[in-house]
Design an enzyme around this catalytic site. Structure first.
Site, short mmCIF file in Angstrom:
data_model
loop_
_atom_site.label_atom_id
_atom_site.label_comp_id
_atom_site.label_asym_id
_atom_site.label_seq_id
_atom_site.Cartn_x
_atom_site.Cartn_y
_atom_site.Cartn_z
N HIS A 297 0.84 -1.19 0.00
CA HIS A 297 0.00 0.00 0.00
C HIS A 297 0.88 1.24 0.00
O HIS A 297 1.66 1.46 0.93
CB HIS A 297 -0.90 0.02 1.24
CG HIS A 297 -1.93 -1.06 1.24
ND1 HIS A 297 -2.44 -1.62 2.40
CD2 HIS A 297 -2.56 -1.70 0.22
CE1 HIS A 297 -3.34 -2.53 2.09
NE2 HIS A 297 -3.43 -2.60 0.78
N PHE A 471 4.03 0.16 5.00
CA PHE A 471 4.68 -1.02 5.55
C PHE A 471 3.76 -2.24 5.55
O PHE A 471 3.63 -2.94 6.54
CB PHE A 471 5.19 -0.74 6.98
CG PHE A 471 6.05 0.48 7.09
CD1 PHE A 471 7.25 0.56 6.43
CD2 PHE A 471 5.63 1.56 7.85
CE1 PHE A 471 8.06 1.69 6.53
CE2 PHE A 471 6.42 2.70 7.95
CZ PHE A 471 7.64 2.77 7.29
N HIS A 472 3.13 -2.51 4.39
CA HIS A 472 2.25 -3.67 4.25
C HIS A 472 2.72 -4.57 3.11
O HIS A 472 1.92 -4.92 2.23
CB HIS A 472 0.80 -3.24 3.99
CG HIS A 472 0.17 -2.47 5.10
ND1 HIS A 472 -0.97 -1.69 4.92
CD2 HIS A 472 0.51 -2.33 6.41
CE1 HIS A 472 -1.30 -1.13 6.07
NE2 HIS A 472 -0.42 -1.50 6.98
N PRO A 473 3.97 -4.99 3.06
CA PRO A 473 4.42 -5.83 1.94
C PRO A 473 3.78 -7.21 2.00
O PRO A 473 3.66 -7.82 3.08
CB PRO A 473 5.93 -5.92 2.16
CG PRO A 473 6.11 -5.75 3.63
CD PRO A 473 5.06 -4.76 4.03
#
Length: 564
Positions: A297, A471-473
């Site tokens: 995101h 920080f949503h890998p």
């Protein structure tokens, strides 16, 4: 070659959200031995517990891997900091603490791709079993579980006004998210307990540290999986200057995240054969999807100066304000020191043709150039907007056969016309909200990117200049049935072994195949629970709680751990 060898039934790599939960559930059976490896150290630093401490834990090598992405052409050729937790609790010790389950359609879509058992209706009871909502079993939340869920402990006038403004623009106020349809505007619930961060360590690991069949080793960096043919035999790791090997008599479980899990598989000979051969790594299994399909995101951080209202900027830039915040937290565990990076959220469609909500706002009563920089001296808010279903894809690929060398992390943000269109539409939607009557008395003035930026081309450029990760890998060990899938619906690495008890598994955000409508921590807990319920018989009653952590880098040998 590793020198010291140990034997356990299960070896779990990574003490983040999934790893802590799995260590808890697996060790509930006293007949099995469990080893949990964590590359980072203890989670006993003051700033981990204080919710606003993310300002000090992110980009700090004490608690963060401090990765950097490769420069992206559509991100003004920028490389950005890519935080991943390197500490007991993993990212749950440094993240935003927002509790989000995702949307019904996400789970149902994944199930429809050939992954039975993953529908919303099947996952919802697992979420509820894990949760402990401060108001009890209401609003679809669970009660009595390990994961504490609480409401915000500070309110801001400017955020209440933004919520009203969003309502004027068709985004209705709702009581809570997490009911299956997140469309609307609400305050985020958080993983906190009485104003203190509630990490995976506190929820799952500390209560069971007295179990004699559980061994936790910190400062233990997994370097390679060993295989016997295509069966995973164990894990090599570094503990300080020592090389060690842990043999797994049942299973190796990878819970090292969307960056660490594919890196470790590639270093061990599982991945694209062409990539592995570049670095002289013998190919155990040519699995081309390992490390591919990376997406995230991207938030576009628009910022507005405001007048006649309090924001965090004024408080932080005042000695009296700092003292007042500190005293309030010390005495009551309330106030700004309890706030996550974003307190207010909203979900909507970027244009009427979208079938469901595809953009999300994280609204913050503050502004700064980037995390780690000082807050601005003037009052301001940041309504950042992100695309929840990006179509751009990147990868995680090793750059060396040395585990100490960070992999190449390439996101390709805004690489597709669809993603650039959604970014522009989201920015225009944000401007409509900021121009609504409910905010008029605060005289909002856009200073980033600035009101003069109007054309689609200029807004695309501004999105690339302002955009950064939330920080949503996900996606690098994706679940599915197609040629690029890495794990099956039971999270077993595909093609490695027909013997269930000797198969490495991946249990974290890396397995998601498609974009998601929320932060990623709560679904990780549910997936880890699914793994456990699929493979391990129900545990006996929990043993008495305690919180005896191992000394950094040293394993505490339990009776059921066997050396050999």
């Amino acid at each position: 070659m590793a020198t010291d060898q140990y034997v356990f039934d299960y070896v779990v790599v990574g003490a983040g959200t999934a790893g802590c939960l799995l260590a808890n559930r697996l060790s509930a059976d006293p007949a099995v031995s469990v080893l949990l490896l964590e590359a980072g150290g203890q989670d006993d630093w003051f700033w981990i517990d204080v919710p606003v401490g993310y300002l000090y834990t992110i980009a700090n090598p004490r608690t963060d891997w401090c990765y950097k992405t490769e420069p992206d052409a559509h991100l003004a050729n920028r490389s950005i900091h890519y935080a991943r937790g390197r500490v007991l609790g993993g990212c749950s010790s440094i993240n935003a603490m927002i509790h989000m389950r995702g949307q019904k359609e996400d789970w149902d879509h994944w199930a429809s791709l050939g992954n039975p058992g993953w529908t919303w209706q099947e996952m919802l009871p697992l979420f509820q079993r894990l949760e402990d909502y401060e108001h009890g079993a209401v609003d679809t939340y669970g009660s009595g579980g390990e994961v504490r869920v609480e409401d915000p402990r500070v309110r801001w006038e400017i955020l209440d006004a933004w919520r009203a403004a969003a309502g004027e623009c068709g985004i209705a106020p709702i009581k809570v998210f997490n009911t299956g349809d997140n469309s609307g505007c609400a305050y985020f619930q958080m993983n906190q307990k009485k104003g203190v961060r509630w990490s995976a360590t506190k929820a799952f690991l500390r209560p069971v540290m007295n179990r004699r069949n559980l061994t936790v080793v910190t400062q233990a960096h997994a370097t390679r999986l060993r295989f016997e043919g295509r069966a995973a035999a164990g894990v090599e790791f570094r503990a300080g200057s020592d090389s060690r090997y842990a043999k797994a008599s049942r299973e190796v479980i990878l819970a090292a995240g969307a960056i660490g899990s594919p890196q470790l598989l590639q270093l061990s000979g599982v991945g694209s054969g062409k990539l592995l051969q570049q670095f002289g790594i013998p190919v155990v299994h040519d699995l081309p999807g390992v490390g591919e399909n990376l997406h995230d995101h991207l938030q576009v951080r628009m910022q507005y100066k405001v007048s006649g209202v309090k924001t965090l900027n004024q408080m932080v830039n005042s000695l009296w304000g700092k003292a007042a915040m500190g005293l309030e937290y010390l005495l009551f565990k309330t106030g700004p020191l309890t706030m996550p990076p974003s307190q207010l959220g909203a979900f909507a469609r970027s244009d009427p043709q979208q079938p469901t909500a595809n953009i999300e706002w994280h609204v913050q009563p503050l502004s700064l150039d980037k995390f780690g920089d000082p807050l601005h001296a003037f009052p301001a808010i940041t309504p950042s907007v992100c695309n929840l279903r990006p179509t751009s894809r990147g990868w995680v690929r090793i750059k060396s056969n040395d585990a100490a060398t960070y992999p190449e992390i390439k996101l390709n943000y805004l690489d597709t016309p669809e993603d650039r269109r959604v970014a522009v539409d989201g920015m225009r939607f944000t401007r409509r909200i900021m121009a609504a009557r409910a905010l008029a008395k605060y005289r909002p003035e856009e200073f980033r990117p600035g009101a003069s930026v109007q054309s689609d081309k200029d807004l695309e450029k501004a999105a690339g200049e302002l955009g950064t990760t939330i920080f949503h890998p996900i996606g690098t060990c994706k679940m599915g049935q197609d040629a690029m899938a890495v794990v099956d619906e039971r999270l077993r690495v595909r093609g490695i072994s027909a013997c269930a008890w000797r198969t490495p598994r991946s249990c974290r955000a890396s397995l998601r195949a498609t974009p998601t409508l929320r932060p990623t921590r709560s679904p990780r807990k549910a997936r880890a629970w699914c793994w456990r319920t699929a493979r391990v018989r129900p545990p006996p009653p929990a043993l008495p709680a305690a919180a005896r952590a191992c000394a950094g880098g040293t394993a505490r040998r339990r009776r059921t751990a066997r050396s050999g």
